[in-house]
Design a protein around this motif. Sequence first.
Motif, PDB file in Angstrom:
ATOM      1  N   ILE A 165       0.897  -1.254  -0.051  1.00 61.52           N
ATOM      2  CA  ILE A 165       0.061   0.189   0.032  1.00 61.52           C
ATOM      3  C   ILE A 165       0.937   1.121  -0.037  1.00 61.52           C
ATOM      4  O   ILE A 165       0.552   2.228  -0.862  1.00 61.52           O
ATOM      5  N   SER A 166       1.978   1.220   0.757  1.00 60.29           N
ATOM      6  CA  SER A 166       2.717   2.607   0.800  1.00 60.29           C
ATOM      7  C   SER A 166       3.466   2.720  -0.602  1.00 60.29           C
ATOM      8  O   SER A 166       3.607   3.939  -0.736  1.00 60.29           O
ATOM      9  N   MET A 167       3.835   1.632  -1.068  1.00 57.68           N
ATOM     10  CA  MET A 167       4.730   1.695  -2.383  1.00 57.68           C
ATOM     11  C   MET A 167       3.875   2.183  -3.449  1.00 57.68           C
ATOM     12  O   MET A 167       4.268   3.034  -4.349  1.00 57.68           O
ATOM     13  N   PHE A 168       2.444   1.783  -3.361  1.00 57.18           N
ATOM     14  CA  PHE A 168       1.451   2.323  -4.502  1.00 57.18           C
ATOM     15  C   PHE A 168       1.396   3.805  -3.979  1.00 57.18           C
ATOM     16  O   PHE A 168       0.999   4.607  -4.956  1.00 57.18           O
ATOM     17  N   PHE A 169       1.185   4.437  -2.874  1.00 57.96           N
ATOM     18  CA  PHE A 169       1.055   5.532  -2.515  1.00 57.96           C
ATOM     19  C   PHE A 169       2.365   6.481  -2.970  1.00 57.96           C
ATOM     20  O   PHE A 169       2.009   7.363  -3.672  1.00 57.96           O
ATOM     21  N   SER A 170       3.381   6.032  -2.806  1.00 56.89           N
ATOM     22  CA  SER A 170       4.615   6.977  -3.334  1.00 56.89           C
ATOM     23  C   SER A 170       4.674   6.688  -4.913  1.00 56.89           C
ATOM     24  O   SER A 170       5.170   7.747  -5.456  1.00 56.89           O
ATOM     25  N   GLY A 171       4.129   5.731  -5.292  1.00 55.90           N
ATOM     26  CA  GLY A 171       4.143   5.595  -7.023  1.00 55.90           C
ATOM     27  C   GLY A 171       3.367   6.591  -7.575  1.00 55.90           C
ATOM     28  O   GLY A 171       3.550   7.004  -8.631  1.00 55.90           O
ATOM     29  N   ILE A 208      15.832   2.301  -2.193  1.00 57.57           N
ATOM     30  CA  ILE A 208      14.520   2.429  -2.335  1.00 57.57           C
ATOM     31  C   ILE A 208      13.790   3.163  -1.546  1.00 57.57           C
ATOM     32  O   ILE A 208      12.634   3.891  -1.596  1.00 57.57           O
ATOM     33  N   VAL A 209      14.155   2.801  -0.138  1.00 59.60           N
ATOM     34  CA  VAL A 209      13.368   3.383   0.739  1.00 59.60           C
ATOM     35  C   VAL A 209      13.623   5.082   0.985  1.00 59.60           C
ATOM     36  O   VAL A 209      12.488   5.775   1.051  1.00 59.60           O
ATOM     37  N   LEU A 210      14.728   5.350   0.607  1.00 57.69           N
ATOM     38  CA  LEU A 210      15.131   7.040   0.413  1.00 57.69           C
ATOM     39  C   LEU A 210      14.497   7.475  -0.751  1.00 57.69           C
ATOM     40  O   LEU A 210      13.620   8.555  -0.674  1.00 57.69           O
ATOM     41  N   LEU A 211      14.691   6.961  -1.964  1.00 52.80           N
ATOM     42  CA  LEU A 211      14.229   7.398  -3.041  1.00 52.80           C
ATOM     43  C   LEU A 211      12.614   7.453  -3.364  1.00 52.80           C
ATOM     44  O   LEU A 211      12.051   8.192  -4.058  1.00 52.80           O
ATOM     45  N   THR A 261       6.975  11.045  -0.084  1.00 53.87           N
ATOM     46  CA  THR A 261       6.313  11.220   1.140  1.00 53.87           C
ATOM     47  C   THR A 261       6.399  12.616   1.541  1.00 53.87           C
ATOM     48  O   THR A 261       5.351  13.486   1.887  1.00 53.87           O
ATOM     49  N   VAL A 262       7.542  13.290   1.541  1.00 57.97           N
ATOM     50  CA  VAL A 262       7.904  14.413   1.814  1.00 57.97           C
ATOM     51  C   VAL A 262       7.309  15.366   0.692  1.00 57.97           C
ATOM     52  O   VAL A 262       6.595  16.576   1.036  1.00 57.97           O
ATOM     53  N   ILE A 263       7.461  15.183  -0.384  1.00 61.99           N
ATOM     54  CA  ILE A 263       6.711  15.988  -1.390  1.00 61.99           C
ATOM     55  C   ILE A 263       5.237  16.017  -1.416  1.00 61.99           C
ATOM     56  O   ILE A 263       4.752  17.157  -1.312  1.00 61.99           O
ATOM     57  N   TYR A 264       4.512  14.879  -0.937  1.00 63.92           N
ATOM     58  CA  TYR A 264       3.153  14.745  -0.640  1.00 63.92           C
ATOM     59  C   TYR A 264       2.864  15.693   0.458  1.00 63.92           C
ATOM     60  O   TYR A 264       1.755  16.505   0.367  1.00 63.92           O
ATOM     61  N   PHE A 265       3.646  15.823   1.606  1.00 65.48           N
ATOM     62  CA  PHE A 265       3.424  16.306   2.836  1.00 65.48           C
ATOM     63  C   PHE A 265       3.414  17.939   2.358  1.00 65.48           C
ATOM     64  O   PHE A 265       2.513  18.682   3.062  1.00 65.48           O
ATOM     65  N   PHE A 299       3.370   6.393   6.805  1.00 70.67           N
ATOM     66  CA  PHE A 299       4.219   5.867   5.725  1.00 70.67           C
ATOM     67  C   PHE A 299       5.665   6.395   5.844  1.00 70.67           C
ATOM     68  O   PHE A 299       6.656   5.561   5.750  1.00 70.67           O
ATOM     69  N   LEU A 300       5.727   7.538   6.390  1.00 70.00           N
ATOM     70  CA  LEU A 300       7.012   8.197   6.493  1.00 70.00           C
ATOM     71  C   LEU A 300       7.972   7.764   7.672  1.00 70.00           C
ATOM     72  O   LEU A 300       9.001   7.282   7.539  1.00 70.00           O
ATOM     73  N   ILE A 301       7.094   7.478   8.764  1.00 67.11           N
ATOM     74  CA  ILE A 301       7.573   7.001  10.040  1.00 67.11           C
ATOM     75  C   ILE A 301       8.326   5.326   9.587  1.00 67.11           C
ATOM     76  O   ILE A 301       9.362   5.035  10.176  1.00 67.11           O
ATOM     77  N   ALA A 302       7.364   4.788   8.919  1.00 65.43           N
ATOM     78  CA  ALA A 302       7.850   3.217   8.715  1.00 65.43           C
ATOM     79  C   ALA A 302       8.995   3.295   7.776  1.00 65.43           C
ATOM     80  O   ALA A 302       9.890   2.430   7.970  1.00 65.43           O
ATOM     81  N   PHE A 303       8.941   3.949   6.786  1.00 66.77           N
ATOM     82  CA  PHE A 303      10.199   4.095   5.957  1.00 66.77           C
ATOM     83  C   PHE A 303      11.462   4.774   6.558  1.00 66.77           C
ATOM     84  O   PHE A 303      12.709   4.226   6.305  1.00 66.77           O
TER      85      PHE A 303
END
Length: 395
Positions: free
Chosen positions: A46-52, A341-344, A350-354, A369-373
Amino acid sequence: MTIKHTFMLSFLVAGNMIGAGILAMPINAGISGFWPSMLMMAFFSISMFFSGIVLAKEVNKKKDDTFNFPSLYQEHFGVAGKWIASIANLIIFYGLLISYLVGSSKIVLMVFKIDAVFEPLVLLVIFAVFTYIAMSSMSIIKKYNTILMLLLWMAFLVLIYIGSSGIDANRFSHVNWEYLPRAVPMIIAAFVFHPIIPTICRDAKWSGDIYKPIAIGLLIGFVMNTIWLVVAVGVVPEFGHISLNEARLTGMPITLEMSKILKSDLFLIMGTLFAIIAVATSYVSIGMSLKDFSKDILENSLNIYNKWLVFVVAFIPPLIVAYFFADIFLKALSIVGGIGIVLLFGILPTVIYFRKIRSKFAILIASIFLIAFSITFLITLLQTFGMLHLNPFGG
């Protein structure tokens, strides 16, 4: 996009996911336990779909054929962001290609009982074939990829059918929460499709429906990873002479350990076919993305326009590392997943989304998501530099 075009692009997304990750993920995930790993698989898919989707929207806004992640992150984080993204991109691309080359070479050597002295030759042949396809035009790649995905599913169904006969349900009760953080980078690596985003956005003519092939491809990858985890964990014990831990120690793909337990010639043949095609589809997708990334850096940052230099920068360094360090299959994937992968494709999107949201609910979800990554990034960094040791035996 037409239905046919949507599914062809979704196959590229799924092919990007179903590679070395699906061969390596059950090893560490199985040691940590089936149910904890399934929980992490659901969360990070789910988190990877979100960032994608965040990244796809950003790429679609530019509508630039040479626009790639370094340029994207420069827009949002300045020059420092561009070079952080570039370094993370190289870790991902080079690490994945290295793991693909090493993993496929190991499979060929063991299955065909080829003397280790010929390992460099096997590596070079695999490199030449995979790289030739990756350097081809998009139309040829889509054609090859669709055929390879159909063969992949055929082999996959045969493996599941044979493997299901050897499942021991008692193995699903094993749980080792302490080792789960070590499994998470592998799980994330099994769900990365982001490097292909600029390519599929361009091929889709910057369509707003780009989320459709991403969602379908991710769903295909999730289902295949889940079924594969069930069979692998059910067949292969956690520890022993033939086990998940033995595969971890030797760096061998899980299919080879499974074939030893099932003692089926057909499983060995199909396992080899599945592994090689899985690696090939991912190599082509990642190689194509690395080619675009190298072109972005050379042309947009260094003003160098040379297609042969793009080839050298993209493919020669992974070949050199794979040639001299043939025992880093799982190590490369762990670093790729937990750091690159976690960084990029986790933290930065997630920061862009914020920066663009105001909804409290959206802020809460993005924060999770950001905490988990971030936790994953920190743990992998500590492990990489030897400051944290996670023992599969516990204690």
